[in-house]
Design a protein around this motif. Sequence first.
Motif, PDB file in Angstrom:
ATOM      1  N   VAL A   1       0.834  -1.142  -0.105  1.00 28.54           N
ATOM      2  CA  VAL A   1      -0.077  -0.043   0.087  1.00 28.54           C
ATOM      3  C   VAL A   1       0.924   1.290   0.068  1.00 28.54           C
ATOM      4  N   ASP A   2       0.325   2.479  -0.516  1.00 24.97           N
ATOM      5  CA  ASP A   2       1.052   3.704  -0.263  1.00 24.97           C
ATOM      6  C   ASP A   2       0.936   4.496   0.999  1.00 24.97           C
ATOM      7  N   SER A   3      -0.193   3.969   1.601  1.00 22.84           N
ATOM      8  CA  SER A   3      -0.661   4.578   2.848  1.00 22.84           C
ATOM      9  C   SER A   3      -1.360   3.479   3.850  1.00 22.84           C
ATOM     10  N   ILE A   4      -0.636   3.751   5.021  1.00 23.26           N
ATOM     11  CA  ILE A   4      -1.352   2.691   5.927  1.00 23.26           C
ATOM     12  C   ILE A   4      -2.595   3.263   6.727  1.00 23.26           C
ATOM     13  N   ASP A   5      -3.919   2.474   6.926  1.00 21.22           N
ATOM     14  CA  ASP A   5      -5.011   3.064   7.337  1.00 21.22           C
ATOM     15  C   ASP A   5      -4.990   3.510   8.849  1.00 21.22           C
ATOM     16  N   LEU A   6      -4.290   2.483   9.553  1.00 25.12           N
ATOM     17  CA  LEU A   6      -4.178   2.890  11.180  1.00 25.12           C
ATOM     18  C   LEU A   6      -2.919   2.205  11.450  1.00 25.12           C
ATOM     19  N   TRP A   7      -1.712   3.069  11.852  1.00 23.76           N
ATOM     20  CA  TRP A   7      -0.572   2.656  12.435  1.00 23.76           C
ATOM     21  C   TRP A   7      -0.452   2.736  13.936  1.00 23.76           C
ATOM     22  N   GLN A   8      -0.268   1.572  14.588  1.00 26.95           N
ATOM     23  CA  GLN A   8      -0.358   1.765  16.084  1.00 26.95           C
ATOM     24  C   GLN A   8       0.859   1.518  16.493  1.00 26.95           C
ATOM     25  N   LEU A   9       1.383   2.400  17.464  1.00 29.90           N
ATOM     26  CA  LEU A   9       2.623   2.098  18.317  1.00 29.90           C
ATOM     27  C   LEU A   9       2.432   0.936  19.382  1.00 29.90           C
ATOM     28  N   HIS A  10       3.093  -0.312  19.153  1.00 29.01           N
ATOM     29  CA  HIS A  10       2.771  -1.596  19.843  1.00 29.01           C
ATOM     30  C   HIS A  10       3.044  -1.388  21.371  1.00 29.01           C
ATOM     31  N   ARG A  11       4.151  -0.609  21.810  1.00 31.20           N
ATOM     32  CA  ARG A  11       4.398  -0.181  22.898  1.00 31.20           C
ATOM     33  C   ARG A  11       5.198   1.011  23.386  1.00 31.20           C
TER      34      ARG A  11
ATOM     35  N   LYS B   1       2.604  13.180   7.916  1.00 37.11           N
ATOM     36  CA  LYS B   1       2.926  14.363   6.847  1.00 37.11           C
ATOM     37  C   LYS B   1       2.910  14.117   5.623  1.00 37.11           C
ATOM     38  N   GLU B   2       3.780  13.036   5.262  1.00 37.58           N
ATOM     39  CA  GLU B   2       3.904  12.414   3.957  1.00 37.58           C
ATOM     40  C   GLU B   2       2.750  11.726   3.325  1.00 37.58           C
ATOM     41  N   GLY B   3       1.570  11.448   4.078  1.00 42.09           N
ATOM     42  CA  GLY B   3       0.634  10.655   3.634  1.00 42.09           C
ATOM     43  C   GLY B   3       0.723   9.093   3.453  1.00 42.09           C
ATOM     44  N   LYS B   4       1.709   8.752   4.203  1.00 41.76           N
ATOM     45  CA  LYS B   4       1.916   7.524   4.512  1.00 41.76           C
ATOM     46  C   LYS B   4       1.366   6.703   5.471  1.00 41.76           C
ATOM     47  N   ILE B   5       0.749   7.573   6.366  1.00 42.26           N
ATOM     48  CA  ILE B   5       0.229   6.844   7.655  1.00 42.26           C
ATOM     49  C   ILE B   5      -1.385   7.885   7.676  1.00 42.26           C
ATOM     50  N   LYS B   6      -2.397   7.281   7.618  1.00 47.63           N
ATOM     51  CA  LYS B   6      -3.759   7.956   7.843  1.00 47.63           C
ATOM     52  C   LYS B   6      -4.030   8.209   9.119  1.00 47.63           C
ATOM     53  N   ASN B   7      -4.139   7.258  10.027  1.00 49.56           N
ATOM     54  CA  ASN B   7      -4.302   7.339  11.519  1.00 49.56           C
ATOM     55  C   ASN B   7      -3.218   6.840  12.125  1.00 49.56           C
ATOM     56  N   VAL B   8      -3.337   7.206  13.346  1.00 50.00           N
ATOM     57  CA  VAL B   8      -2.259   6.703  14.494  1.00 50.00           C
ATOM     58  C   VAL B   8      -3.119   6.056  16.024  1.00 50.00           C
ATOM     59  N   GLY B   9      -2.490   4.993  16.272  1.00 53.27           N
ATOM     60  CA  GLY B   9      -3.071   4.485  17.485  1.00 53.27           C
ATOM     61  C   GLY B   9      -2.279   4.123  18.385  1.00 53.27           C
ATOM     62  N   LEU B  10      -2.582   3.766  19.618  1.00 49.41           N
ATOM     63  CA  LEU B  10      -1.537   3.317  20.679  1.00 49.41           C
ATOM     64  C   LEU B  10      -2.036   2.172  21.255  1.00 49.41           C
ATOM     65  N   SER B  11      -1.124   1.328  21.952  1.00 48.42           N
ATOM     66  CA  SER B  11      -1.609   0.045  22.698  1.00 48.42           C
ATOM     67  C   SER B  11      -0.998   0.038  24.155  1.00 48.42           C
ATOM     68  N   GLU B  12      -1.538  -0.719  24.996  1.00 43.85           N
ATOM     69  CA  GLU B  12      -1.413  -0.782  26.275  1.00 43.85           C
ATOM     70  C   GLU B  12      -0.653   0.484  26.955  1.00 43.85           C
ATOM     71  N   VAL B  13      -1.649   1.370  26.917  1.00 42.80           N
ATOM     72  CA  VAL B  13      -1.384   2.913  27.401  1.00 42.80           C
ATOM     73  C   VAL B  13      -2.217   3.227  28.485  1.00 42.80           C
ATOM     74  N   THR B  14      -1.714   4.142  29.304  1.00 42.44           N
ATOM     75  CA  THR B  14      -2.550   4.726  30.562  1.00 42.44           C
ATOM     76  C   THR B  14      -3.094   5.917  29.888  1.00 42.44           C
ATOM     77  N   ILE B  15      -4.062   6.666  30.733  1.00 42.48           N
ATOM     78  CA  ILE B  15      -4.599   7.877  30.249  1.00 42.48           C
ATOM     79  C   ILE B  15      -3.627   9.162  30.042  1.00 42.48           C
ATOM     80  N   ASP B  16      -2.638   8.820  30.963  1.00 50.06           N
ATOM     81  CA  ASP B  16      -1.479  10.204  31.010  1.00 50.06           C
ATOM     82  C   ASP B  16      -0.736   9.902  29.786  1.00 50.06           C
TER      83      ASP B  16
END
Length: 276
Positions: A117-127, A146-161
Amino acid sequence: MGKTTFKFGELEVNRLGYGAMQLTGNGVFGEVEDRENAITVLREAVANGVNFIDTAEAYGPKFNESLIADALSPFQKDLFIATKGGFDRPGPNNWVPNGAPDKIKQDIEGSLQRLKVDSIDLWQLHRIDPNVDVAKTLAPVAEAVKEGKIKNVGLSEVTIDQIKQVQDILPVVSVQNLYNLGNRQWESVLDFTAEQGLAFIPWFPLASGPHKLADKIQAIAEKHKATTAQIALAWLLKRSSNILLIPGTKSVEHLKENLKAAEIELTEEEFESLAN
């Protein structure tokens, strides 16, 4: 259960998705044993209305993303593929957080190539790597956005802070934490994501927890002519409308069984009895 879809920008995804982690070798390491079957499972998932698939660079590592591309590429327009980066995999069942910017950049570029793909729909930081400043870890992610290679960003195993800390750096659309009927340590994070309009993606959604709970689930399952797994999933769907589910399986039969959970309407009473 209310709404059966969740919106990422313009794209609506079905809240019952598919997690591809099991389509790997033992210990989430190496190539899946029966590749033909794995491809069948992925194609059946999409044929049965799944349009949210969760994978990661670390699954295999690398093999899982390539498998998904081989099974489903070119992806249909409404198919939303989520992947992750930020783990080293020295061996089976071995997961070492690595938030070094070079590693993150490499993971993003590799995912783009493997998923074709040219762009990832959702890229998540694993930890979040405790040894690297999270702003440094996310610099290549912000760059890719910024370059359009990632459309959305997510996180994994995180606290509210930690979510708030990342939100100061770049927008976040989802959080993937361990959560199921038997383990609700991240209850406050789930409520926070609901308030913020973020997707909450419980990993390991099918663990039914302590034996006492299993008996309760069993009784409700019999009433609905359902399996205990279906009840565990139906409970999560009812728990909060921002929950997206990604149960994984290597079996087409189990896949179809899991997807039927979306049709189960638990009563308030049933829901409460499992919640307590």
